[in-house]
Design an enzyme around this catalytic site. Structure first.
Site, PDB file in Angstrom:
ATOM      1  N   GLU A 118       0.828  -1.213   0.000  1.00 50.21           N
ATOM      2  CA  GLU A 118       0.000   0.000   0.000  1.00 50.21           C
ATOM      3  C   GLU A 118       0.860   1.259   0.000  1.00 50.21           C
ATOM      4  O   GLU A 118       1.907   1.301   0.644  1.00 50.21           O
ATOM      5  CB  GLU A 118      -0.895   0.021   1.258  1.00 50.21           C
ATOM      6  CG  GLU A 118      -1.920  -1.085   1.286  1.00 50.21           C
ATOM      7  CD  GLU A 118      -2.848  -0.997   2.500  1.00 50.21           C
ATOM      8  OE1 GLU A 118      -2.780   0.003   3.258  1.00 50.21           O
ATOM      9  OE2 GLU A 118      -3.637  -1.938   2.695  1.00 50.21           O
ATOM     10  N   GLU A 185      -8.661   1.905  -4.364  1.00 57.20           N
ATOM     11  CA  GLU A 185      -9.747   1.643  -3.400  1.00 57.20           C
ATOM     12  C   GLU A 185     -10.453   2.951  -3.040  1.00 57.20           C
ATOM     13  O   GLU A 185      -9.820   3.918  -2.599  1.00 57.20           O
ATOM     14  CB  GLU A 185      -9.168   0.968  -2.140  1.00 57.20           C
ATOM     15  CG  GLU A 185     -10.253   0.653  -1.118  1.00 57.20           C
ATOM     16  CD  GLU A 185      -9.845  -0.377  -0.077  1.00 57.20           C
ATOM     17  OE1 GLU A 185      -8.730  -0.929  -0.170  1.00 57.20           O
ATOM     18  OE2 GLU A 185     -10.652  -0.618   0.837  1.00 57.20           O
TER      19      GLU A 185
HETATM   20  O1  KIV Z   1      -6.608  -6.752   1.825  1.00 55.90           O
HETATM   21  C1  KIV Z   1      -7.397  -6.768   0.871  1.00 55.90           C
HETATM   22  O2  KIV Z   1      -8.284  -7.618   0.753  1.00 55.90           O
HETATM   23  C2  KIV Z   1      -7.249  -5.723  -0.132  1.00 55.90           C
HETATM   24  C3  KIV Z   1      -8.336  -5.599  -1.138  1.00 55.90           C
HETATM   25  C4  KIV Z   1      -9.538  -5.038  -0.531  1.00 55.90           C
HETATM   26  C5  KIV Z   1      -7.891  -4.838  -2.321  1.00 55.90           C
HETATM   27  O3  KIV Z   1      -6.310  -4.991  -0.099  1.00 55.90           O
END
Ligand code: KIV
Length: 284
Positions: A118, A185
């Site tokens: 991220e 997201e």
């Molecule tokens: O952790 C997860 O499931 C994610 C998705 C929502 C993209 O990062």
């Protein structure tokens, strides 16, 4: 038509041809097998496991060792889909060397094809270092749950032109750093569409409108396994949580009323063997 294993090149070709990419999260082998058999292109072993299977309050407590166990299970249950392991909070944030080592564990120990991390800006260097070590990396921008405390809660990101421009800049920077895909997201639909047009790599949206190159949902959300809050962007395709509760209640009633197990669920011993057994144990 003979089915082929999905490679990164397959996903890039899909974007080039304007074909949508499908991604779902998975955390165990049987679910992975079902999603894989359904033809889902890519399975993300998300750190959402923290919320949906491990019972944590959010994704932050999830450890590398937990992610390796879950990712290994998904990889074992998958024959065709492209498996991506999600790097948990603090497994890539301290040093690049540690980030490379942890990304390597997803590939070497767990059998993932790629990892996801991220963040934009400062994370571009880390992402590049992992790619240079030979591991494809998926970026993740917009709402980044691991740093939700810095974002003012679980809310749409990029609603002002300035914030949206920052996300566009971050997206371009991650692509230049070597990202192979980008999860967006909770980004407004037109901002996600603009990013999807500007990038050569596929964008995968979650709560980011229909114009991303693909879509991802948390499998427990779309199957309706998880009771409680369902985000606005989720479409529920089943109500498995209710079905699980109904089945468990029926099982309880069957056991308590002696309806289960029936003879069909039991194993018999020969009459002669049973008679011998009785004589063998009578003086014990
Ligand atoms: O952790 C997860 O499931 C994610 C998705 C929502 C993209 O990062």
């Amino acid at each position: 038509m003979e089915r082929k294993r999905i490679e990164l090149a397959t996903l890039l070709q899909k974007k080039a041809k304007g074909e949508k990419i499908t991604m779902l999260t998975a955390y165990d082998a049987p679910t992975a097998r079902a999603l894989d058999d359904a033809g889902i292109d890519t399975l993300l072993v998300g750190d959402s496991a923290g919320n949906v299977v491990l019972g944590y309050r959010d994704t932050r407590p999830v450890t590398m060792d937990e992610m390796i166990v879950l990712t290994s299970a998904v990889a074992r249950g998958t024959r065709w889909a492209y498996v991506i392991g999600d790097m948990p909070f603090m497994s890539y944030n301290a040093t690049r060397a540690e980030a490379i080592r942890n990304a390597g564990r997803f590939v070497k120990e767990a059998g993932a094809e790629a990892v996801k991390l991220e963040g934009g800006g400062p994370m571009a260097g880390t992402l590049q270092a992992i790619v240079q070590a030979g591991i494809p990396v998926v970026g993740h921008l917009g709402l980044t749950p691991q740093t939700v405390g810095m974002l003012g809660g679980y809310r749409v990101q990029g609603k002002s032109a300035e914030n949206a421009a920052r996300i566009v800049r971050d997206a371009l920077e991650l692509e230049s750093a070597g990202a192979c895909m980008l999860v967006l997201e909770m980004v407004p639909d037109r901002v996600a569409a603009l990013i999807s047009r500007r990038l050569k790599i596929p964008t995968i949206g979650i709560g980011s409108g229909p114009d991303c190159d693909g879509q991802v949902l948390v499998v427990h959300d779309m199957l309706g396994v998880r009771a409680g809050f369902t985000p606005k962007f989720v479409k529920r395709y089943a109500a498995l949580g209710e079905e699980m509760e109904r089945a468990a209640a029926e099982y309880k009633a069957d056991v308590e009323s002696l309806a289960f197990p029936a003879a069909a669920h039991s194993f018999a011993i020969d009459d002669a063997e049973y008679a011998r057994l009785e004589s063998l144990v009578k003086d014990l």
